[in-house]
Design a protein around this motif. Sequence first.
Motif, short mmCIF file in Angstrom:
data_model
loop_
_atom_site.label_atom_id
_atom_site.label_comp_id
_atom_site.label_asym_id
_atom_site.label_seq_id
_atom_site.Cartn_x
_atom_site.Cartn_y
_atom_site.Cartn_z
N GLN A 139 -11.34 7.73 -49.41
CA GLN A 139 -12.01 6.78 -48.53
C GLN A 139 -12.94 7.57 -47.60
OE1 GLN A 139 -11.42 3.53 -48.86
NE2 GLN A 139 -9.66 3.61 -50.21
N LEU A 140 -14.22 7.29 -47.67
CA LEU A 140 -15.18 8.02 -46.84
C LEU A 140 -14.95 7.77 -45.36
CD1 LEU A 140 -18.48 7.40 -48.80
CD2 LEU A 140 -17.51 9.65 -48.30
N PRO A 141 -15.10 8.80 -44.53
CA PRO A 141 -15.00 8.60 -43.07
C PRO A 141 -16.12 7.71 -42.56
CG PRO A 141 -14.89 10.93 -43.67
CD PRO A 141 -15.33 10.21 -44.88
N VAL A 142 -15.83 6.97 -41.53
CA VAL A 142 -16.84 6.10 -40.93
C VAL A 142 -17.98 6.93 -40.34
CG1 VAL A 142 -17.26 4.37 -39.14
CG2 VAL A 142 -15.13 4.31 -40.45
N ASP A 143 -17.65 8.11 -39.80
CA ASP A 143 -18.67 8.94 -39.14
C ASP A 143 -19.26 9.99 -40.07
OD1 ASP A 143 -16.44 10.51 -39.43
OD2 ASP A 143 -16.60 11.44 -37.44
N ARG A 144 -19.29 9.70 -41.37
CA ARG A 144 -19.84 10.66 -42.32
C ARG A 144 -21.31 10.95 -42.00
NH1 ARG A 144 -18.87 5.82 -44.75
NH2 ARG A 144 -20.62 4.67 -45.66
N PRO A 145 -21.75 12.19 -42.20
CA PRO A 145 -23.14 12.53 -41.89
C PRO A 145 -24.10 11.89 -42.89
CG PRO A 145 -22.02 14.38 -42.93
CD PRO A 145 -20.97 13.35 -42.67
N PRO A 146 -25.33 11.64 -42.48
CA PRO A 146 -26.32 11.07 -43.41
C PRO A 146 -26.67 12.07 -44.51
CG PRO A 146 -27.36 11.71 -41.34
CD PRO A 146 -25.87 11.85 -41.13
N THR A 147 -27.16 11.56 -45.62
CA THR A 147 -27.53 12.43 -46.74
C THR A 147 -28.77 11.87 -47.43
OG1 THR A 147 -26.80 13.32 -48.88
CG2 THR A 147 -25.96 11.16 -48.26
N SER A 148 -29.56 12.76 -48.01
CA SER A 148 -30.74 12.34 -48.77
C SER A 148 -30.40 12.12 -50.24
CB SER A 148 -31.83 13.40 -48.65
OG SER A 148 -31.37 14.66 -49.15
N ASP A 149 -29.18 12.47 -50.63
CA ASP A 149 -28.73 12.29 -52.01
C ASP A 149 -28.23 10.86 -52.17
OD1 ASP A 149 -27.49 12.24 -54.48
OD2 ASP A 149 -26.45 14.15 -54.22
N PRO A 150 -28.94 10.01 -52.94
CA PRO A 150 -28.54 8.60 -53.05
C PRO A 150 -27.24 8.39 -53.81
CG PRO A 150 -30.31 9.08 -54.58
CD PRO A 150 -30.14 10.32 -53.74
N TYR A 151 -26.75 9.41 -54.49
CA TYR A 151 -25.55 9.27 -55.30
C TYR A 151 -24.32 9.90 -54.68
CZ TYR A 151 -29.36 8.30 -58.49
OH TYR A 151 -30.50 7.79 -59.04
N LEU A 152 -24.52 10.68 -53.62
CA LEU A 152 -23.42 11.47 -53.06
C LEU A 152 -22.25 10.61 -52.62
CD1 LEU A 152 -22.48 14.30 -52.24
CD2 LEU A 152 -23.51 13.90 -49.99
N TYR A 153 -22.52 9.49 -51.95
CA TYR A 153 -21.47 8.67 -51.38
C TYR A 153 -21.12 7.44 -52.23
CZ TYR A 153 -21.97 11.36 -47.02
OH TYR A 153 -21.99 12.37 -46.08
N LEU A 154 -21.66 7.36 -53.42
CA LEU A 154 -21.31 6.24 -54.28
C LEU A 154 -19.82 6.29 -54.64
CD1 LEU A 154 -24.26 6.00 -56.85
CD2 LEU A 154 -23.81 4.52 -54.89
N PRO A 155 -19.14 5.16 -54.66
CA PRO A 155 -17.71 5.17 -55.04
C PRO A 155 -17.46 5.84 -56.39
CG PRO A 155 -18.29 3.05 -54.09
CD PRO A 155 -19.58 3.81 -54.23
N ALA A 156 -18.38 5.65 -57.33
CA ALA A 156 -18.20 6.25 -58.66
C ALA A 156 -18.29 7.76 -58.62
CB ALA A 156 -19.24 5.71 -59.63
N ASN A 157 -18.87 8.31 -57.55
CA ASN A 157 -19.02 9.76 -57.43
C ASN A 157 -17.95 10.38 -56.55
OD1 ASN A 157 -20.45 12.25 -57.94
ND2 ASN A 157 -21.21 12.14 -55.84
#
Length: 252
Positions: A139-157
Motif C-alpha cells: 500500500q503506497l504511503p499517502v505522503d509518497r514523493p512525486p515522480t515523472s515515471d507514469p508507471y512507477l506507482y501503478l498498482p500493477a507495478n
Amino acid sequence: MHLFSALALLLAPLATASHAPQHVFSNPSDSQPSSTSGIPSLYESAVQARRILHLNSIGTLSSIFPHNAKDDDTTTITPLPTTFERRPADVAGMAIGLMEYYASCSPFNYDPILLAIGIATPFKNAAAGSNLTLSLRYQLPVDRPPTSDPYLYLPANLPRFSLIGYAERLSDEEVAAFNISGCFLEKHPEASLWTPGNDIHTSWWARLVVREVYFFGGFGDRARISWVPIEMWRGISEEEVEEYRLVGERKD
C-alpha cells in the motif's frame, strides 16, 4: 496478427519506461547483479516482501472447502457450537478468500499471527484439512514523493505476494511469553472483542506456518517474479526489514 497487436499494447508501457525491457517474460539469474539487470535480486525481493508483511496488518486469507462437510458441520481445531452455515454442496473443493487481520510479532516475524475465530470460514476449512494462503500487496504511503515515471506507482507495478502454509495453534505459554495478545491488539485494538475468553465467539491464537512464498514484484522489466526459498524468507533479520524502504517510502 491480433496476437502481435495485443503483445504490442502490453509491452508499450515497458518499452517507454526508464530502461529497456530486457526481462519481460523471464527474470535474470539470481547471480546476475541488479546493477546490470535493473531488477532487484531475489534476496532484495524477499526483503521487500518481509517489509510489506511488517507494514501491513490486513490481507486476504484463502482456504479450500472440504469435500466431506455437512450443513451443520462443527469439526474444527477446538469444540464449537453448531453454526448451521447451510453451505452449498457444490463448493466442495473450491477456494474462498476473505479479508483477515494479522500481525507480525516476534519471534514469529516471518509467520503471521492470526486471531482464529471458530465460526470463521478459513479456520473451519483449516480444521477440515485445508492449507491457508495469506495474500498481501504493498500500500503506497499517502505522503509518497512525486515522480515523472507514469508507471512507477501503478498498482500493477507494485509488489504483492502470497504466503502458503497451515495454521498452528499457539500454546498458552507461547502467548504469554511473547505477548502475542499485546502485539496483535497494537495493530487491531478493536479485536479485543474477539480475543480468547470473550463472550461472543470461541477463538484462539494461531500462526500461519509459512511453507512457500510466491513473490510478484511488478512489471517484468524492473521487478522479480519468483518463488522465494523458505530459508531465505526466515533468515532475513528484523534490522534489514526496519531499514529497507520500498518505492514511495521516504527516507528517515
